[in-house]
Design a protein around this motif. Structure first.
Motif, PDB file in Angstrom:
ATOM      1  N   VAL A 161       0.904  -1.082  -0.139  1.00 27.51           N
ATOM      2  CA  VAL A 161      -0.149  -0.112  -0.153  1.00 27.51           C
ATOM      3  C   VAL A 161       0.717   1.183   0.028  1.00 27.51           C
ATOM      4  N   LEU A 162       1.942   1.232   0.810  1.00 26.31           N
ATOM      5  CA  LEU A 162       2.993   2.275   0.866  1.00 26.31           C
ATOM      6  C   LEU A 162       3.546   2.837  -0.482  1.00 26.31           C
ATOM      7  N   PHE A 163       4.016   1.644  -1.325  1.00 29.59           N
ATOM      8  CA  PHE A 163       4.562   1.998  -2.611  1.00 29.59           C
ATOM      9  C   PHE A 163       3.377   2.073  -3.552  1.00 29.59           C
ATOM     10  N   LEU A 164       2.511   1.068  -3.732  1.00 29.72           N
ATOM     11  CA  LEU A 164       1.570   0.889  -4.972  1.00 29.72           C
ATOM     12  C   LEU A 164       0.270   1.336  -4.621  1.00 29.72           C
ATOM     13  N   GLY A 165      -0.092   1.772  -3.537  1.00 31.33           N
ATOM     14  CA  GLY A 165      -1.179   1.931  -3.117  1.00 31.33           C
ATOM     15  C   GLY A 165      -1.853   3.392  -3.787  1.00 31.33           C
ATOM     16  N   LYS A 166      -3.099   3.652  -3.929  1.00 34.86           N
ATOM     17  CA  LYS A 166      -3.692   4.912  -4.485  1.00 34.86           C
ATOM     18  C   LYS A 166      -2.923   6.172  -4.092  1.00 34.86           C
ATOM     19  N   LYS A 167      -2.598   6.272  -2.697  1.00 32.19           N
ATOM     20  CA  LYS A 167      -1.986   7.355  -2.371  1.00 32.19           C
ATOM     21  C   LYS A 167      -0.336   7.267  -2.145  1.00 32.19           C
ATOM     22  N   GLY A 168       0.397   5.986  -2.700  1.00 27.52           N
ATOM     23  CA  GLY A 168       1.407   5.684  -2.359  1.00 27.52           C
ATOM     24  C   GLY A 168       2.540   6.303  -3.252  1.00 27.52           C
ATOM     25  N   TYR A 169       3.687   5.920  -2.901  1.00 23.82           N
ATOM     26  CA  TYR A 169       4.845   6.683  -3.615  1.00 23.82           C
ATOM     27  C   TYR A 169       4.716   6.916  -4.897  1.00 23.82           C
ATOM     28  N   ILE A 170       4.257   5.735  -5.917  1.00 21.72           N
ATOM     29  CA  ILE A 170       4.646   5.708  -6.943  1.00 21.72           C
ATOM     30  C   ILE A 170       3.346   6.728  -7.645  1.00 21.72           C
ATOM     31  N   SER A 171       1.998   6.745  -7.019  1.00 22.08           N
ATOM     32  CA  SER A 171       1.122   7.550  -7.405  1.00 22.08           C
ATOM     33  C   SER A 171       1.700   9.060  -7.240  1.00 22.08           C
ATOM     34  N   GLN A 172       2.093   9.231  -6.068  1.00 22.07           N
ATOM     35  CA  GLN A 172       2.590  10.553  -5.904  1.00 22.07           C
ATOM     36  C   GLN A 172       3.720  11.073  -6.939  1.00 22.07           C
ATOM     37  N   ILE A 173       4.569  10.345  -7.375  1.00 25.31           N
ATOM     38  CA  ILE A 173       5.313  10.437  -8.476  1.00 25.31           C
ATOM     39  C   ILE A 173       4.499  11.081  -9.711  1.00 25.31           C
ATOM     40  N   ILE A 174       3.450   9.924  -9.945  1.00 28.35           N
ATOM     41  CA  ILE A 174       2.971  10.129 -11.217  1.00 28.35           C
ATOM     42  C   ILE A 174       1.929  11.611 -10.980  1.00 28.35           C
ATOM     43  N   GLU A 175       1.602  11.853  -9.862  1.00 28.37           N
ATOM     44  CA  GLU A 175       0.962  13.260  -9.833  1.00 28.37           C
ATOM     45  C   GLU A 175       2.043  14.277 -10.036  1.00 28.37           C
ATOM     46  N   GLN A 176       3.169  14.269  -9.816  1.00 29.25           N
ATOM     47  CA  GLN A 176       4.305  15.115  -9.985  1.00 29.25           C
ATOM     48  C   GLN A 176       4.714  15.543 -11.521  1.00 29.25           C
ATOM     49  N   MET A 177       4.385  14.405 -12.269  1.00 32.98           N
ATOM     50  CA  MET A 177       4.576  14.265 -13.717  1.00 32.98           C
ATOM     51  C   MET A 177       3.691  15.098 -14.579  1.00 32.98           C
ATOM     52  N   ARG A 178       2.666  15.848 -13.923  1.00 33.35           N
ATOM     53  CA  ARG A 178       1.837  16.687 -14.667  1.00 33.35           C
ATOM     54  C   ARG A 178       2.449  17.858 -15.241  1.00 33.35           C
ATOM     55  N   ASN A 179       3.354  18.303 -14.680  1.00 33.44           N
ATOM     56  CA  ASN A 179       3.751  19.712 -15.295  1.00 33.44           C
ATOM     57  C   ASN A 179       5.014  19.420 -16.239  1.00 33.44           C
ATOM     58  N   MET A 180       5.296  18.025 -16.678  1.00 34.64           N
ATOM     59  CA  MET A 180       6.460  17.798 -17.482  1.00 34.64           C
ATOM     60  C   MET A 180       5.876  18.010 -18.873  1.00 34.64           C
ATOM     61  N   THR A 181       7.057  17.961 -19.507  1.00 33.55           N
ATOM     62  CA  THR A 181       6.814  18.188 -21.086  1.00 33.55           C
ATOM     63  C   THR A 181       6.560  16.681 -21.571  1.00 33.55           C
ATOM     64  N   HIS A 182       6.011  16.516 -22.801  1.00 34.68           N
ATOM     65  CA  HIS A 182       5.651  15.300 -23.518  1.00 34.68           C
ATOM     66  C   HIS A 182       6.738  14.280 -23.284  1.00 34.68           C
ATOM     67  N   GLU A 183       8.090  14.607 -23.631  1.00 37.98           N
ATOM     68  CA  GLU A 183       9.027  13.775 -23.733  1.00 37.98           C
ATOM     69  C   GLU A 183       9.543  13.368 -22.342  1.00 37.98           C
ATOM     70  N   GLU A 184       9.584  14.195 -21.313  1.00 41.36           N
ATOM     71  CA  GLU A 184       9.877  13.910 -20.035  1.00 41.36           C
ATOM     72  C   GLU A 184       8.981  13.000 -19.554  1.00 41.36           C
ATOM     73  N   LYS A 185       7.655  12.937 -19.703  1.00 40.78           N
ATOM     74  CA  LYS A 185       6.592  12.259 -19.230  1.00 40.78           C
ATOM     75  C   LYS A 185       6.935  10.879 -19.724  1.00 40.78           C
TER      76      LYS A 185
END
Ligand code: PHE
Length: 339
Positions: free
Chosen positions: A20-44
């Motif tokens: 849950v800590l890593f893969l859960g809805k509010k886990g680390y991975i989700s948090q990283i994905i959340e931060q990808m919002r502002n990236m460019t297409h290439e970076e994403k």
């Protein structure tokens, strides 16, 4: 660090916490994905690939660890579940006793045998003749309404016996006197079920035919039975013989037992006449009617007899303070434990 924390884990429940800590809805991975919002297409795209690899790696590690842990847990579980068949059994006889109906029937049997009665079995399905006519209850006799009868469909004149008196004439017409028999079993009446009524209940019947049988013999027998059933000296039980009517006995009596009823409808046996505020009928009895003797081919000039019938549920309920007859049939183990 993922691998490190997973390898420390000892229980499958902890493993789930890590998932849950890593893969859960509010886990680390989700948090990283959340931060990808502002990236460019290439970076994403490149970050997404990395995240996928990371995710698969974590999942694989979790799975590997899970298989190891669950095998260990299974082994522990099996070890704990092992039954030591050399351990002594637990005593249950202290906590569970006989069903109240069986208890009363057993006492009645011992008592009746002590008094010299032999037990005979009767059928529960009997002819109208033995249940009614032979007992001097002709068709249209009001006593037939007294006992609402359950008839067997499609079999003329067959019915579920409404009382154990049905055993009397059948036996008496087969065996010459002197006769001293008792019979116990189920009887049936078309009654609605409520706190004190059931369409099936139990009775005991006793019949004694000999030279010079009188109501004194009957009274002695009744008294002895009441005393045995309630396991009390007869002087400590308040009871009375009340004149009554049955078509098959003359004179007829009913046996009432003196009780104390409280505001909550609890009924207990009275031990002092002045305390009685409720008389409960335990059964009926009487000197066998001459016509009934004749129906058994027994000469009333030569022989006389008494018969009695007691309701067993009544006795069980009074003795065990059971306030609802339905409790006796529900199979609740507490009936045997507490009452
Ligand atoms: N058969 C009667 C009843 O069920 C009881 C009874 C038995 C009365 C024997 C008299 C003699 O109510």
């Amino acid at each position: 660090n993922v691998e490190f924390s997973i390898s420390d884990v000892k229980k499958s429940a902890e493993l789930e916490e890590i998932r849950v800590l890593f893969l859960g809805k509010k886990g680390y991975i989700s948090q990283i994905i959340e931060q990808m919002r502002n990236m460019t297409h290439e970076e994403k795209r490149s970050t997404g690939q990395l995240i996928n690899i990371l995710k698969n790696e974590i999942e694989a590690n979790l799975k590997r660890k899970f298989l190891i842990i669950s095998a260990e847990e299974e082994e522990i579980r099996l070890k704990n579940e092992k039954i030591d068949i050399t351990l002594p059994g637990r005593r249950i006889s202290n906590h569970v006793t006989k069903h109240p109906i069986i208890e009363i029937i057993n006492i009645l049997k011992i008592t009746a045998i002590d008094l010299g009665f032999n037990f005979v079995d009767g059928n529960e399905i009997v002819s109208e003749f033995f249940n009614f006519e032979a007992l001097n209850i002709p068709q249209n006799h009001p006593a037939r309404q007294m006992q609402d009868t359950l008839y067997i469909k499609n079999i003329p004149n067959a019915l579920l016996r409404t009382h154990t008196s049905a055993v009397q004439v059948e036996y008496g017409s087969l065996v010459p006197p002197p006769i001293k028999i008792a019979s116990v079993g189920r009887v049936y009446r078309a009654d609605e079920v409520d706190q004190t009524h059931s369409p099936m209940f139990h009775q005991i019947e006793m019949m004694h035919i000999d030279k010079d049988i009188s109501i004194a013999n009957l009274k002695y027998c009744c008294t002895h039975i009441i005393s045995s059933v309630f396991e009390k000296d007869i002087n400590d039980i308040i009871f009375r013989f009340r004149t009554s009517y049955f078509p098959f006995t003359e004179p007829s009596i009913e046996i009432d037992i003196g009780c104390i009823k409280d505001d909550e409808n609890n009924i207990i046996l009275a031990s002092n006449k002045n305390d009685v505020n409720k008389w409960l009928e335990l059964g009926g009895a009487g000197i066998i009617h001459q016509k009934v003797l004749q129906n058994m081919n027994i000469n009333p000039q030569e022989w006389s007899g008494f018969a009695l019938g007691f309701g067993i549920e009544r006795m069980a309920m009074l003795k065990k303070n059971i306030t609802d007859i339905r409790h006796l049939y529900e199979g609740d183990i507490r009936l045997m434990k507490n009452w």
